[in-house]
Design a protein around this motif. Sequence first.
Motif, short mmCIF file in Angstrom:
data_model
loop_
_atom_site.label_atom_id
_atom_site.label_comp_id
_atom_site.label_asym_id
_atom_site.label_seq_id
_atom_site.Cartn_x
_atom_site.Cartn_y
_atom_site.Cartn_z
N ASP A 185 0.82 -1.21 0.00
CA ASP A 185 0.00 0.00 0.00
C ASP A 185 0.85 1.27 0.00
OD1 ASP A 185 -2.35 -1.43 0.00
OD2 ASP A 185 -2.58 -1.37 2.18
N LEU A 186 2.05 1.19 0.60
CA LEU A 186 2.88 2.37 0.77
C LEU A 186 3.86 2.60 -0.37
CD1 LEU A 186 3.77 2.08 4.56
CD2 LEU A 186 2.66 4.04 3.47
N LEU A 187 4.26 1.56 -1.06
CA LEU A 187 5.28 1.69 -2.09
C LEU A 187 4.68 2.08 -3.42
CD1 LEU A 187 7.48 -1.46 -1.30
CD2 LEU A 187 7.79 0.90 -0.50
N ALA A 188 5.33 3.02 -4.11
CA ALA A 188 4.91 3.38 -5.46
C ALA A 188 5.14 2.18 -6.39
CB ALA A 188 5.71 4.58 -5.96
N PRO A 189 4.33 2.03 -7.43
CA PRO A 189 4.48 0.86 -8.32
C PRO A 189 5.89 0.72 -8.89
CG PRO A 189 2.43 2.00 -8.78
CD PRO A 189 3.18 2.87 -7.81
N ASP A 190 6.55 1.86 -9.17
CA ASP A 190 7.89 1.80 -9.76
C ASP A 190 8.98 2.15 -8.74
OD1 ASP A 190 7.07 4.41 -9.52
OD2 ASP A 190 7.92 5.09 -11.42
N VAL A 191 8.74 1.84 -7.48
CA VAL A 191 9.71 2.13 -6.43
C VAL A 191 11.05 1.45 -6.72
CG1 VAL A 191 8.99 0.16 -5.02
CG2 VAL A 191 10.08 2.11 -3.92
N THR A 192 12.12 2.09 -6.28
CA THR A 192 13.47 1.53 -6.41
C THR A 192 14.15 1.57 -5.05
OG1 THR A 192 13.66 2.31 -8.70
CG2 THR A 192 15.70 1.68 -7.59
N MET A 193 14.89 0.51 -4.74
CA MET A 193 15.61 0.44 -3.47
C MET A 193 17.07 0.10 -3.72
SD MET A 193 15.01 -2.09 -0.19
CE MET A 193 16.28 -2.19 1.09
N LEU A 238 16.88 -2.88 -6.45
CA LEU A 238 15.63 -3.62 -6.58
C LEU A 238 14.59 -2.68 -7.16
CD1 LEU A 238 15.51 -5.46 -3.13
CD2 LEU A 238 16.45 -6.29 -5.29
N HIS A 239 13.79 -3.17 -8.10
CA HIS A 239 12.81 -2.33 -8.80
C HIS A 239 11.41 -2.93 -8.69
CE1 HIS A 239 16.04 0.02 -10.65
NE2 HIS A 239 16.64 -1.13 -10.94
N GLY A 240 10.43 -2.06 -8.47
CA GLY A 240 9.04 -2.49 -8.46
C GLY A 240 8.53 -2.79 -7.06
N ALA A 241 7.25 -2.43 -6.83
CA ALA A 241 6.66 -2.58 -5.50
C ALA A 241 6.65 -4.03 -5.04
CB ALA A 241 5.24 -2.01 -5.51
N VAL A 242 6.34 -4.95 -5.92
CA VAL A 242 6.26 -6.36 -5.51
C VAL A 242 7.62 -6.87 -5.07
CG1 VAL A 242 5.78 -8.70 -6.30
CG2 VAL A 242 4.26 -6.83 -6.98
N VAL A 243 8.65 -6.59 -5.87
CA VAL A 243 9.99 -7.07 -5.56
C VAL A 243 10.50 -6.45 -4.25
CG1 VAL A 243 12.41 -7.08 -6.33
CG2 VAL A 243 10.56 -7.51 -7.96
N VAL A 244 10.35 -5.13 -4.11
CA VAL A 244 10.86 -4.44 -2.92
C VAL A 244 10.09 -4.87 -1.68
CG1 VAL A 244 11.17 -2.20 -1.80
CG2 VAL A 244 11.71 -2.47 -4.23
N ALA A 245 8.78 -4.96 -1.78
CA ALA A 245 7.97 -5.36 -0.62
C ALA A 245 8.30 -6.78 -0.18
CB ALA A 245 6.48 -5.24 -0.96
N ARG A 246 8.44 -7.68 -1.12
CA ARG A 246 8.78 -9.07 -0.77
C ARG A 246 10.15 -9.16 -0.12
NH1 ARG A 246 6.52 -12.44 -6.08
NH2 ARG A 246 4.31 -12.46 -5.43
#
Length: 328
Positions: A234-242, A257-265
Motif C-alpha cells: 500500500d505504501l510503495l509506489a508501483p515503480d519504487v526503487t531500493m 531492486l525495482h518495483g513494488a512487488v519485488v521491494v515489498a517481498r
Amino acid sequence: MAMVGRDGMPDEVVDEVVEAQDARPPGREAEGTDVAGEFARRRESLFAVAYRILGTRADAEDVVQEAWLRWSRVDPGEVEDPRGYLFRLVTNQAIDQLRRVRARRESYVGPWLPEPLLTAFEVSDPSGADGGPDVGRQVELAESVSMGLLVVLETLAPVERAVFVLHEAFGYTYAEIGAILGRTERGVRQLAYRARQHVQARRPRQRPTASQHREITERFLAAAVGGDLGALMDLLAPDVTMWADADGRSETPREALHGAVVVARYLASVREFWPDGLGVEVVEVNTGPGAVVRANDHPYLVFALELDGQRVQTIRAVLNPDKLAHLR
C-alpha cells in the motif's frame, strides 16, 4: 548523536581550529587579523561545499582541516579576499580528493551511496553576506544536499560537480568560479551547461512537506520492521526503487531492486534477520524524510526516502558501518 545544520559542519572540527590557533606564526595578532576567527566564520560554508562535492562527511572534514592548516600559514595581510581564498582552497582540494577516492568507489561492493547527514533546517546565509535570509536560496541549498541529488552528482566529472555546486547551490557567478578554478569564464559556462543538462535529466522528484515526511516514514518503518507485506504494498509506489549500501559487510542486494512487488517481498523476507534490541527514530536525512535504526543503541542502518505523494518512491538504505560511525 552528531547533528549538524542543514549546510553546517560538525562541531568537533571547531576544537581543532581553536587548538591550532597557537600554531600560527608570531605577529598575527599584532597585524590585527583574527586568523582563527576568520576561518571559524566560514567553516560551515566550507564544509557545505566540500560535502556536496565529495558526498562523504569524513572526506569533507579532511578537506576543511587541510584548508585550515594552509590558511594558518598564510600572511592574511597579503590576502585581499579571505572568503574567496578559503573557498578556492577547499574547492580545489575537494576536486583533488574526489579524483583520488573515485578509484576506491569503483571497486565498492554493491551500490555506493553518499554518507548520510542528520540535518535540521536553519535559516543562514552560507555565503557569509549580510542581510536577511533568501528563501529561494534556502530551498536550493536544501535540495543540493539531498541524497537523491548527491547520487546524481556522482555521475559528473569532479570539475563539473564543483561548478554545479558553486553556481547552483551557492550562487557564485561564472567569473568567480573561473577565478576559483583557474579557468576562463567561457570554459566555466560550458562546464555548467553540461552539468545542468545532465542533472536536470535525472533530478529527484519534488520534495514533500515536513508533515508528510513523518507520517509516511513512520508507516513505512512500521511495515518494514514488522514485515507487513500488505502494508508495504500500500505504501510503495508501483515503480519504487531500493538501493542498499553495505560494501559487502551485510547480506544485502548487490544491485538495485525495482518495483513494488519485488521491494515489498524483499523487505518482508528480511524481517527475521533484524538484530535484537531494535530502536527506530524518524529523522531528517540530508534534508529529506528518513530514519536511524539502532541495534542495542548502536547505529545499524539509515533509511533515506523519497516520496511521491502518499507513497514511497525511492529507498536508500545505508548499512556500511564506516558511514554510520559519526552517529554513535
